[in-house]
Design a protein around this motif. Structure first.
Motif, short mmCIF file in Angstrom:
data_model
loop_
_atom_site.label_atom_id
_atom_site.label_comp_id
_atom_site.label_asym_id
_atom_site.label_seq_id
_atom_site.Cartn_x
_atom_site.Cartn_y
_atom_site.Cartn_z
N GLY A 257 0.75 -1.34 0.01
CA GLY A 257 -0.47 0.04 0.45
C GLY A 257 0.76 1.68 0.29
N GLY A 258 0.54 2.05 -0.34
CA GLY A 258 0.59 3.61 -0.63
C GLY A 258 0.73 4.81 -0.45
N ALA A 259 0.92 5.71 -1.05
CA ALA A 259 1.14 7.30 -0.65
C ALA A 259 0.06 7.18 -1.85
N ASP A 260 -0.02 6.58 -3.08
CA ASP A 260 -0.84 7.19 -4.30
C ASP A 260 -2.05 6.43 -3.61
N LYS A 261 -2.72 6.11 -2.27
CA LYS A 261 -4.30 5.06 -2.10
C LYS A 261 -4.23 4.05 -2.86
N ALA A 262 -3.93 3.24 -3.33
CA ALA A 262 -3.63 2.09 -4.14
C ALA A 262 -3.18 1.13 -3.33
N GLY A 263 -3.88 -0.16 -3.38
CA GLY A 263 -3.11 -1.12 -2.76
C GLY A 263 -3.04 -2.07 -3.46
N ARG A 264 -1.67 -2.68 -4.25
CA ARG A 264 -1.32 -3.39 -5.25
C ARG A 264 -0.96 -4.73 -4.61
N MET A 265 -0.74 -5.72 -6.23
CA MET A 265 -0.82 -6.95 -5.77
C MET A 265 0.71 -7.75 -6.95
N PHE A 266 1.67 -8.15 -6.48
CA PHE A 266 2.66 -9.11 -7.26
C PHE A 266 2.82 -10.16 -6.89
N ASP A 267 2.48 -11.00 -8.46
CA ASP A 267 2.29 -12.67 -8.82
C ASP A 267 3.79 -12.37 -9.17
N THR A 268 4.23 -13.55 -7.92
CA THR A 268 5.74 -13.49 -8.12
C THR A 268 6.22 -14.20 -9.44
N SER B 253 -7.83 -16.51 6.91
CA SER B 253 -8.90 -17.92 6.68
C SER B 253 -8.95 -18.72 6.45
N GLY B 254 -8.60 -19.32 5.38
CA GLY B 254 -8.05 -20.69 4.74
C GLY B 254 -9.13 -20.67 3.70
N THR B 255 -9.97 -19.89 3.73
CA THR B 255 -11.24 -20.04 2.77
C THR B 255 -10.93 -18.79 1.60
N THR B 256 -11.63 -17.72 1.83
CA THR B 256 -11.99 -16.73 0.75
C THR B 256 -10.54 -15.60 0.60
N PRO B 257 -9.73 -15.56 -0.37
CA PRO B 257 -8.79 -14.75 -0.06
C PRO B 257 -8.80 -13.41 0.18
N VAL B 258 -8.75 -12.57 0.78
CA VAL B 258 -8.47 -11.34 1.50
C VAL B 258 -7.75 -10.64 2.03
N VAL B 259 -7.42 -9.01 1.25
CA VAL B 259 -6.38 -8.60 1.98
C VAL B 259 -7.20 -7.09 2.71
N ALA B 260 -6.42 -7.04 4.08
CA ALA B 260 -6.77 -5.55 4.94
C ALA B 260 -6.35 -4.46 4.98
N THR B 261 -6.15 -3.57 4.80
CA THR B 261 -6.19 -2.78 4.38
C THR B 261 -6.14 -1.54 5.49
N GLY B 262 -5.31 -0.54 5.93
CA GLY B 262 -5.78 0.46 7.22
C GLY B 262 -5.35 1.55 6.08
N SER B 263 -5.83 2.84 6.24
CA SER B 263 -5.66 3.81 5.86
C SER B 263 -5.74 5.06 6.48
N TRP B 264 -5.24 6.46 6.46
CA TRP B 264 -5.84 7.30 7.36
C TRP B 264 -6.54 8.16 6.69
N ASP B 265 -7.24 7.45 5.83
CA ASP B 265 -8.88 8.17 5.66
C ASP B 265 -9.77 7.62 6.68
N LYS B 266 -9.37 7.29 7.92
CA LYS B 266 -9.53 6.73 9.15
C LYS B 266 -10.33 5.31 8.94
#
Length: 349
Positions: free
Chosen positions: A88-99, A122-135
């Motif tokens: 995550g970054g200051a561009d307000k975006a979360g990104r995923m890189f496939d190795t 979670s073992g089932t659903t592929p989920v990512v959590a993001t925390g932001s300065w937008d509260k």
């Protein structure tokens, strides 16, 4: 009040560690080791996320990949299977890189910079959590472009850690929000930090029954979730200070994956290994000459990585401590088992 036994503190050792070649060209924000192999992801203020392959046998590392954000990259983490890097970054975006494919794509969006990102196992659903300065705290199913859940925070997200099912989010104004990932939309517990000053870092215990929190005042809080434990075993202690006169920020806390002991690193340029159960400092190291801004252990705890760079703790043009004096660097420390293994408390065998 400090609860660590000062009579048991060992003498400091000068670190003699390997510096990774071709580090980021601007301030490093986070280090994260793959959970399945010795690959290290690094986010930084030069808008890049880099991935290094670490060879433990030869004690060396080489850059393997990098991908860009459109602004400073502030955080990074891995998927459980080690096939994806998230940032995550200051561009307000979360990104995923496939190795496997070497391709990066956007998977999250906020209204302000994303300060923290974590994989939710979670073992089932592929989920990512993001925390932001937008509260807000948002959860993203990688199969859909919109967040599956958005949770309001009392203030800007400053630090976050997750060991399923526990997630701890620390915000501005010393708020601490605790979530059970089996019910992620509801706050399990909300409290104030046990420390009096601004939060810099938070790390969950390996057993997911509590967390450690560090602040700008050279102090760490050890907090247990259970109320009974909280009354009997939670405590705070001072660290990263010089004769209790010069006080430095605690920038990073990392738990050893096998032993459950932990490290602290700070603006004073030192790192230490601690045992919270016996309340001892296990090993201390002398200053590297500039702040340590992020740390992490590899999957078996045999490598301790730490990043050096300016953390702005002395302001923008501090004459005796400017960015010109500090080079951004990543060091690899070979961990000795005796330095991180738990020890019996004094008087106990």
């Amino acid at each position: 009040m400090s609860a660590f036994n000062r009579n048991l503190i060992p003498t400091n050792e000068t670190p003699k560690d390997y510096a990774i070649p071709t580090p980021p060209t601007d301030g490093i924000t986070q280090l994260s080791f793959s959970p399945i192999a010795d690959y290290l992801a690094v986010s930084s203020w030069d808008n890049q996320v880099r991935i290094y392959e670490v060879n433990q046998t030869t004690g060396s590392a080489v850059g393997k990949a990098l991908y860009p954000h459109e602004g400073p990259a502030l955080c990074c983490t891995w998927s459980k299977d080690g096939s994806k890097v998230f940032s995550g970054g200051a561009d307000k975006a979360g990104r995923m890189f496939d190795t496997a494919t070497g391709q990066a794509m956007q998977i999250a969006q906020h209204d302000a910079p994303i300060k923290c990102i974590k994989w939710v196992d979670s073992g089932t659903t592929p989920v990512v959590a993001t925390g932001s300065w937008d509260k807000t705290l948002k959860y993203w199913d990688l199969r859909t472009p919109q967040p599956v859940l958005s949770v309001n925070l009392p203030e800007r997200c400053y630090a976050m850690d997750l060991i399923f099912p526990l997630m701890v989010v620390a915000t501005a104004e010393r708020h601490v929000m605790i979530y059970d990932m089996r019910n992620p939309g509801t706050v399990f517990k909300q409290s104030q930090s046990p420390l009096k000053w601004q939060t810099r870092t938070v790390a969950c215990f390996n057993a997911a029954n509590g967390y450690a929190i560090g602040s700008i005042e050279g102090r760490v809080g050890i907090q247990y979730l259970d109320e009974k434990d909280n009354q009997t075993t939670s405590f705070s202690f001072k660290c990263h200070r010089e004769n209790n006169v010069n006080v430095y920020a605690v920038n990073a806390i990392s738990f050893h994956p096998l032993h459950g002991t932990f490290s602290t690193a700070g603006s004073d340029g030192t790192f230490n290994f601690w045992d919270k159960d016996s309340k001892q400092r296990l090993k201390g190291f002398t200053s590297i000459g500039c702040p340590i801004v992020s740390t992490t252990f590899n999957r078996n705890g045999s490598i301790f990585a730490y990043a050096a760079g300016y953390d702005w703790s002395k302001g923008y043009q501090q004459p005796s401590y400017s960015t010109q004096q500090i080079k951004d660097a990543i060091f690899l420390h070979a961990v000795k088992d005796e330095d991180v293994k738990p020890r019996a408390a004094k008087g106990k065998r």
